[in-house]
Design an enzyme around this catalytic site. Sequence first.
Site, PDB file in Angstrom:
ATOM      1  N   MET A  12       0.844  -1.196   0.000  1.00  0.00           N
ATOM      2  CA  MET A  12       0.000   0.000   0.000  1.00  0.00           C
ATOM      3  C   MET A  12       0.877   1.241   0.000  1.00  0.00           C
ATOM      4  O   MET A  12       1.676   1.436   0.923  1.00  0.00           O
ATOM      5  CB  MET A  12      -0.941  -0.014   1.217  1.00  0.00           C
ATOM      6  CG  MET A  12      -1.998  -1.111   1.147  1.00  0.00           C
ATOM      7  SD  MET A  12      -3.075  -1.207   2.610  1.00  0.00           S
ATOM      8  CE  MET A  12      -2.049  -2.190   3.708  1.00  0.00           C
ATOM      9  N   GLN A  64       7.629  -5.115  -4.091  1.00  0.00           N
ATOM     10  CA  GLN A  64       6.800  -4.898  -5.276  1.00  0.00           C
ATOM     11  C   GLN A  64       7.432  -3.839  -6.165  1.00  0.00           C
ATOM     12  O   GLN A  64       7.771  -2.743  -5.707  1.00  0.00           O
ATOM     13  CB  GLN A  64       5.379  -4.464  -4.914  1.00  0.00           C
ATOM     14  CG  GLN A  64       4.508  -4.381  -6.173  1.00  0.00           C
ATOM     15  CD  GLN A  64       3.094  -3.937  -5.920  1.00  0.00           C
ATOM     16  OE1 GLN A  64       2.856  -2.777  -5.592  1.00  0.00           O
ATOM     17  NE2 GLN A  64       2.132  -4.840  -6.093  1.00  0.00           N
ATOM     18  N   CYS A  94      -2.388  -1.349  -9.965  1.00  0.00           N
ATOM     19  CA  CYS A  94      -2.617   0.003  -9.456  1.00  0.00           C
ATOM     20  C   CYS A  94      -3.205   0.893 -10.544  1.00  0.00           C
ATOM     21  O   CYS A  94      -2.634   0.997 -11.629  1.00  0.00           O
ATOM     22  CB  CYS A  94      -1.310   0.600  -8.931  1.00  0.00           C
ATOM     23  SG  CYS A  94      -1.515   2.259  -8.240  1.00  0.00           S
ATOM     24  N   LYS A 133       0.795  -9.158  -9.320  1.00  0.00           N
ATOM     25  CA  LYS A 133      -0.451  -8.730  -8.669  1.00  0.00           C
ATOM     26  C   LYS A 133      -1.267  -7.983  -9.702  1.00  0.00           C
ATOM     27  O   LYS A 133      -0.802  -6.994 -10.275  1.00  0.00           O
ATOM     28  CB  LYS A 133      -0.165  -7.833  -7.458  1.00  0.00           C
ATOM     29  CG  LYS A 133      -1.429  -7.501  -6.655  1.00  0.00           C
ATOM     30  CD  LYS A 133      -1.095  -6.740  -5.370  1.00  0.00           C
ATOM     31  CE  LYS A 133      -2.322  -6.617  -4.468  1.00  0.00           C
ATOM     32  NZ  LYS A 133      -3.397  -5.804  -5.070  1.00  0.00           N
ATOM     33  N   ASN A 205      -7.541 -11.102  -3.204  1.00  0.00           N
ATOM     34  CA  ASN A 205      -7.385  -9.809  -2.545  1.00  0.00           C
ATOM     35  C   ASN A 205      -8.613  -8.954  -2.844  1.00  0.00           C
ATOM     36  O   ASN A 205      -9.233  -9.100  -3.883  1.00  0.00           O
ATOM     37  CB  ASN A 205      -6.099  -9.133  -3.063  1.00  0.00           C
ATOM     38  CG  ASN A 205      -5.939  -7.698  -2.597  1.00  0.00           C
ATOM     39  OD1 ASN A 205      -5.711  -6.807  -3.403  1.00  0.00           O
ATOM     40  ND2 ASN A 205      -6.036  -7.454  -1.313  1.00  0.00           N
ATOM     41  N   GLY A 207     -11.266  -6.193  -0.269  1.00  0.00           N
ATOM     42  CA  GLY A 207     -12.414  -6.072   0.607  1.00  0.00           C
ATOM     43  C   GLY A 207     -12.495  -7.088   1.723  1.00  0.00           C
ATOM     44  O   GLY A 207     -13.550  -7.237   2.346  1.00  0.00           O
ATOM     45  N   ARG A 228      -6.369  -2.893   3.590  1.00  0.00           N
ATOM     46  CA  ARG A 228      -6.501  -1.763   4.501  1.00  0.00           C
ATOM     47  C   ARG A 228      -6.952  -2.130   5.900  1.00  0.00           C
ATOM     48  O   ARG A 228      -6.652  -1.428   6.860  1.00  0.00           O
ATOM     49  CB  ARG A 228      -7.432  -0.713   3.870  1.00  0.00           C
ATOM     50  CG  ARG A 228      -6.630   0.157   2.920  1.00  0.00           C
ATOM     51  CD  ARG A 228      -7.425   0.827   1.851  1.00  0.00           C
ATOM     52  NE  ARG A 228      -6.525   1.674   1.082  1.00  0.00           N
ATOM     53  CZ  ARG A 228      -5.660   1.211   0.172  1.00  0.00           C
ATOM     54  NH1 ARG A 228      -5.590  -0.077  -0.079  1.00  0.00           N
ATOM     55  NH2 ARG A 228      -4.834   2.031  -0.470  1.00  0.00           N
TER      56      ARG A 228
END
Length: 340
Positions: A12, A64, A94, A133, A205, A207, A228
């Site tokens: 993140m 990453q 992203c 990812k 991944n 939620g 998150r």
Amino acid sequence: MTVNRRISIAPMMDWTDRHDRFFLRLISRHALLYTEMVTTGALIHGDAHRHLRYNDGEHPVALQLGGSNPDDLARACDIANAYNYDEINLNCGCPSDRVQNGAFGACLMAQPDTVANCIRAMAAASNAPVTVKNRIGIDDQEDYPSLKRFVETVANAGCKTFIVHARKAWLNGLSPKENREVPPLKYDLVYQLKQDLPELEIIINGGIKTLDETEMHLAHVDGVMIGREAYQNPYILADIDRRFYNDATTPRTRIQVVEDMLPYIDAHLAEPNGMLGHVTRHILGLFQGLRGAKQWRRYISENAHRKDAGTDVVRAALARITDISNSDEDRTASNEALRA
């Protein structure tokens, strides 16, 4: 090199820096931690050590990378080899404008052949396994056929692990924040991917907020990446080792986590330009759900910016926690910490 990706914490931007990863490692011994995305240009033309340094205690830890040029990605992997990361991951998910302007991130979902070339170059240069990812799709791509075609193309280049965010990314019209919330989650597409391509390692991944949800997903895929929720409510990780890694070691209490952060904070403050807020911004959510959590967050937020701020700020904030209700060990540790 074998990496256990059963549970991982998402990369993140502006959040999962080395201070946050050290903190999270105190809560879970086994969850795989990811760096923020680092662009190839930052490593090739910038201060590579600043971007790549980490504490040895962070392992297992993955780097990453953001980029779309195979030669640059290979150079970045070669630079990273000296740091012994457990995995190198390529960002194909992203959706931010900044990333699109660099021709990488989620827009690469439309260029599976380019991603395949990147993976070949990275795998040839990296000492660590290389993973991807990605999203389930972008814009008006058809859903599952495009996703499967992307994964198969990249897998044929040598990638065997895909971390799939179960939302589309809309590259025009939605902000990065909206792209994390507005497109519907389609977990069934990720499940189908694992069913159709069982030889691949598929990590889901998007939620996921509870360990019960995590367990449900693990009935369909190889691993779960938490995002998150792990940042905003980090103590959710405390039961991961027992529940998903068969590790019966008693996890640190919240108070013990704070105490073990204090020497780390002192070491950071002794560095040039080291400031308390660099570290404490990551620990604000530690007491989420307990009485006094708001006062803990407020006291640190209002005092960490002071030039002379040190671990005394953290201890004073700890005194504002009035409900350490996890266990008798927490209450005992709290009393000892406040007497120190």
